[in-house]
Motif scaffolding. Sequence first.
Motif, mmCIF file in Angstrom:
data_model
loop_
_atom_site.group_PDB
_atom_site.id
_atom_site.type_symbol
_atom_site.label_atom_id
_atom_site.label_comp_id
_atom_site.label_asym_id
_atom_site.label_seq_id
_atom_site.Cartn_x
_atom_site.Cartn_y
_atom_site.Cartn_z
ATOM 1 N N GLN A 41 4.307 -94.739 -65.276
ATOM 2 C CA GLN A 41 3.901 -94.667 -66.684
ATOM 3 C C GLN A 41 2.379 -94.520 -66.809
ATOM 4 O O GLN A 41 1.875 -93.760 -67.630
ATOM 5 C CB GLN A 41 4.395 -95.916 -67.442
ATOM 6 C CG GLN A 41 4.386 -95.769 -68.961
ATOM 7 C CD GLN A 41 5.061 -94.477 -69.455
ATOM 8 O OE1 GLN A 41 6.196 -94.175 -69.095
ATOM 9 N NE2 GLN A 41 4.352 -93.689 -70.276
ATOM 10 N N LYS A 42 1.642 -95.248 -65.923
ATOM 11 C CA LYS A 42 0.171 -95.174 -65.936
ATOM 12 C C LYS A 42 -0.271 -93.713 -65.669
ATOM 13 O O LYS A 42 -1.126 -93.164 -66.366
ATOM 14 C CB LYS A 42 -0.393 -96.115 -64.861
ATOM 15 C CG LYS A 42 -1.899 -96.217 -64.851
ATOM 16 C CD LYS A 42 -2.342 -97.368 -63.931
ATOM 17 C CE LYS A 42 -3.842 -97.471 -63.828
ATOM 18 N NZ LYS A 42 -4.455 -96.601 -62.856
ATOM 19 N N ALA A 43 0.376 -93.094 -64.679
ATOM 20 C CA ALA A 43 0.024 -91.704 -64.356
ATOM 21 C C ALA A 43 0.349 -90.786 -65.538
ATOM 22 O O ALA A 43 -0.455 -89.913 -65.901
ATOM 23 C CB ALA A 43 0.763 -91.257 -63.100
ATOM 24 N N LEU A 44 1.507 -91.005 -66.151
ATOM 25 C CA LEU A 44 1.892 -90.160 -67.299
ATOM 26 C C LEU A 44 0.922 -90.343 -68.461
ATOM 27 O O LEU A 44 0.580 -89.379 -69.164
ATOM 28 C CB LEU A 44 3.316 -90.497 -67.757
ATOM 29 C CG LEU A 44 4.438 -90.057 -66.814
ATOM 30 C CD1 LEU A 44 5.758 -90.680 -67.228
ATOM 31 C CD2 LEU A 44 4.562 -88.535 -66.786
ATOM 32 N N ASN A 45 0.452 -91.593 -68.670
ATOM 33 C CA ASN A 45 -0.496 -91.857 -69.763
ATOM 34 C C ASN A 45 -1.845 -91.197 -69.497
ATOM 35 O O ASN A 45 -2.505 -90.712 -70.409
ATOM 36 C CB ASN A 45 -0.736 -93.366 -69.935
ATOM 37 C CG ASN A 45 0.501 -94.086 -70.425
ATOM 38 O OD1 ASN A 45 1.439 -93.448 -70.927
ATOM 39 N ND2 ASN A 45 0.535 -95.399 -70.276
ATOM 40 N N GLU A 46 -2.253 -91.213 -68.208
ATOM 41 C CA GLU A 46 -3.614 -90.763 -67.888
ATOM 42 C C GLU A 46 -3.728 -89.260 -67.640
ATOM 43 O O GLU A 46 -4.807 -88.690 -67.771
ATOM 44 C CB GLU A 46 -4.115 -91.486 -66.620
ATOM 45 C CG GLU A 46 -4.475 -92.924 -66.889
ATOM 46 C CD GLU A 46 -4.854 -93.679 -65.610
ATOM 47 O OE1 GLU A 46 -4.871 -93.073 -64.515
ATOM 48 O OE2 GLU A 46 -5.125 -94.880 -65.741
ATOM 49 N N ILE A 47 -2.625 -88.637 -67.246
ATOM 50 C CA ILE A 47 -2.727 -87.219 -66.826
ATOM 51 C C ILE A 47 -1.950 -86.338 -67.797
ATOM 52 O O ILE A 47 -0.715 -86.388 -67.842
ATOM 53 C CB ILE A 47 -2.189 -87.029 -65.381
ATOM 54 C CG1 ILE A 47 -2.825 -88.070 -64.424
ATOM 55 C CG2 ILE A 47 -2.450 -85.619 -64.885
ATOM 56 C CD1 ILE A 47 -2.205 -88.118 -63.037
ATOM 57 N N SER A 48 -2.687 -85.542 -68.571
ATOM 58 C CA SER A 48 -1.971 -84.715 -69.547
ATOM 59 C C SER A 48 -1.244 -83.578 -68.826
ATOM 60 O O SER A 48 -1.692 -83.102 -67.779
ATOM 61 C CB SER A 48 -2.915 -84.190 -70.626
ATOM 62 O OG SER A 48 -4.032 -83.645 -70.038
ATOM 63 N N ASN A 49 -0.131 -83.188 -69.401
ATOM 64 C CA ASN A 49 0.754 -82.133 -68.884
ATOM 65 C C ASN A 49 1.600 -82.559 -67.681
ATOM 66 O O ASN A 49 2.337 -81.751 -67.134
ATOM 67 C CB ASN A 49 -0.008 -80.851 -68.508
ATOM 68 C CG ASN A 49 -0.624 -80.220 -69.725
ATOM 69 O OD1 ASN A 49 -0.065 -80.290 -70.818
ATOM 70 N ND2 ASN A 49 -1.797 -79.637 -69.554
ATOM 71 N N LEU A 50 1.464 -83.835 -67.241
ATOM 72 C CA LEU A 50 2.342 -84.301 -66.159
ATOM 73 C C LEU A 50 3.702 -84.660 -66.758
ATOM 74 O O LEU A 50 3.784 -85.376 -67.743
ATOM 75 C CB LEU A 50 1.733 -85.532 -65.456
ATOM 76 C CG LEU A 50 2.596 -86.177 -64.364
ATOM 77 C CD1 LEU A 50 2.822 -85.214 -63.193
ATOM 78 C CD2 LEU A 50 1.952 -87.468 -63.844
ATOM 79 N N LYS A 51 4.757 -84.087 -66.150
ATOM 80 C CA LYS A 51 6.115 -84.424 -66.591
ATOM 81 C C LYS A 51 6.684 -85.425 -65.590
ATOM 82 O O LYS A 51 6.104 -85.622 -64.527
ATOM 83 C CB LYS A 51 6.982 -83.162 -66.603
ATOM 84 C CG LYS A 51 6.475 -82.061 -67.538
ATOM 85 C CD LYS A 51 7.253 -80.774 -67.268
ATOM 86 C CE LYS A 51 6.600 -79.562 -67.875
ATOM 87 N NZ LYS A 51 6.810 -79.374 -69.286
ATOM 88 N N SER A 52 7.815 -86.014 -65.930
ATOM 89 C CA SER A 52 8.363 -86.993 -64.989
ATOM 90 C C SER A 52 9.843 -86.740 -64.750
ATOM 91 O O SER A 52 10.501 -86.039 -65.515
ATOM 92 C CB SER A 52 8.167 -88.409 -65.532
ATOM 93 O OG SER A 52 8.931 -88.562 -66.698
ATOM 94 N N ILE A 53 10.334 -87.319 -63.660
ATOM 95 C CA ILE A 53 11.789 -87.360 -63.469
ATOM 96 C C ILE A 53 12.170 -88.837 -63.438
ATOM 97 O O ILE A 53 11.320 -89.690 -63.184
ATOM 98 C CB ILE A 53 12.247 -86.642 -62.173
ATOM 99 C CG1 ILE A 53 11.698 -87.321 -60.911
ATOM 100 C CG2 ILE A 53 11.883 -85.169 -62.197
ATOM 101 C CD1 ILE A 53 12.404 -86.891 -59.634
ATOM 102 N N SER A 54 13.428 -89.153 -63.728
ATOM 103 C CA SER A 54 13.781 -90.571 -63.729
ATOM 104 C C SER A 54 14.545 -90.987 -62.483
ATOM 105 O O SER A 54 14.629 -92.167 -62.174
ATOM 106 C CB SER A 54 14.551 -90.938 -64.998
ATOM 107 O OG SER A 54 15.509 -89.974 -65.261
#
Length: 267
Positions: A41-54
């Motif tokens: 979540q920290k990475a997603l908050n800090e890095i714009s355009n980063l998508k995630s998988i669950s």
Amino acid sequence: MEKVLFIGLGHMGASLVKGVLQNNKEDIEVYGFDAIKEVQQKALNEISNLKSISEISDIKKLQINCIVIGVRPIDVKELCEQIDNLNLANITVICMANAVSISDLQKSFQKSKTISIIRMMPNMNASIQKSVTALATNNASADQLEFAKNLFKNCGIVEIIDENKFGTFTAISGCSPSYVISFYKAMTEYATENGFSKEQSFEIIKQTIIGSILNVSDPKLDLRKKIDQICVPGGSTIEGQKILDSEKFEKIVKKALKAADQKAKKL
Ligand SMILES: NC(=O)C1=CN([C@@H]2O[C@H](COP(=O)(O)OP(=O)(O)OC[C@H]3O[C@@H](n4cnc5c(N)ncnc54)[C@H](OP(=O)(O)O)[C@@H]3O)[C@@H](O)[C@H]2O)C=CC1
Ligand SMILES: O=C(O)[C@@H]1CCC=N1
């Protein structure tokens, strides 16, 4: 559209993702996944355009083309076996884990036979896009290697090397920021102990180190001659240099590099 997934968004993984996404000229989609949800979540908050998988099985659903493994060496085998269970085809796996060889990785991919493996060693300076990153492969195509090279050029410079040089490369580039920072720490501490502010001592020593290295960056130079030019006879430098030489500073540095090199061959 190439889809790249970074697994492990700790110090190194997140630094590389930042570099890739800040400079992304390749038209790629970048996904991230970390076992610790707060880290993800920290990475997603800090890095714009980063998508995630669950979950790992999303790799197949999303048709990820390239997986970059940034977990600790001890976690690599289990993770690769989990990925292998997805029966993937035509995918590139790039692994930055120290001392994990291409053949170690290949052994974990028994089902997904068309996996191309690239071993990688970045360094912490990826966080400011100044990493020196090595890549090695024995089965990736020229195009796959070129893709990986261009991907990590977003984080600094990239060198293609033989895998048998990975131990030494790890010592001189992966680990050495720690040794360089130790030197910088001692210099800045000396300055502050003698009345300089932290701000001024950091600036003076940073510029002195950068300038000194830029001044001797020509490989044709004899470095000892350069040292001798600064050590004016009867002057100050020679007094300090005598201490470094008698305490065998260069030998100590090489001893530290050798210890790191040997450990990078087998953890
Ligand atoms: N630090 C450095 O300067 C350099 C590191 N490397 C290499 O990079 C790799 C990462 O190092 P670093 O970033 O420092 O380590 P970190 O511990 O900071 O990051 C690793 C992250 O990966 C997570 N993780 C572990 N297993 C899994 C999994 N199965 N799926 C998803 N996420 C997982 C970890 O969670 P958890 O804590 O729960 O395990 C952790 O959050 C290492 O292999 C190291 O050898 C290479 C060059 C330089
Ligand atoms: O210390 C380690 O094992 C990792 C690899 C290079 C830097 N950090």
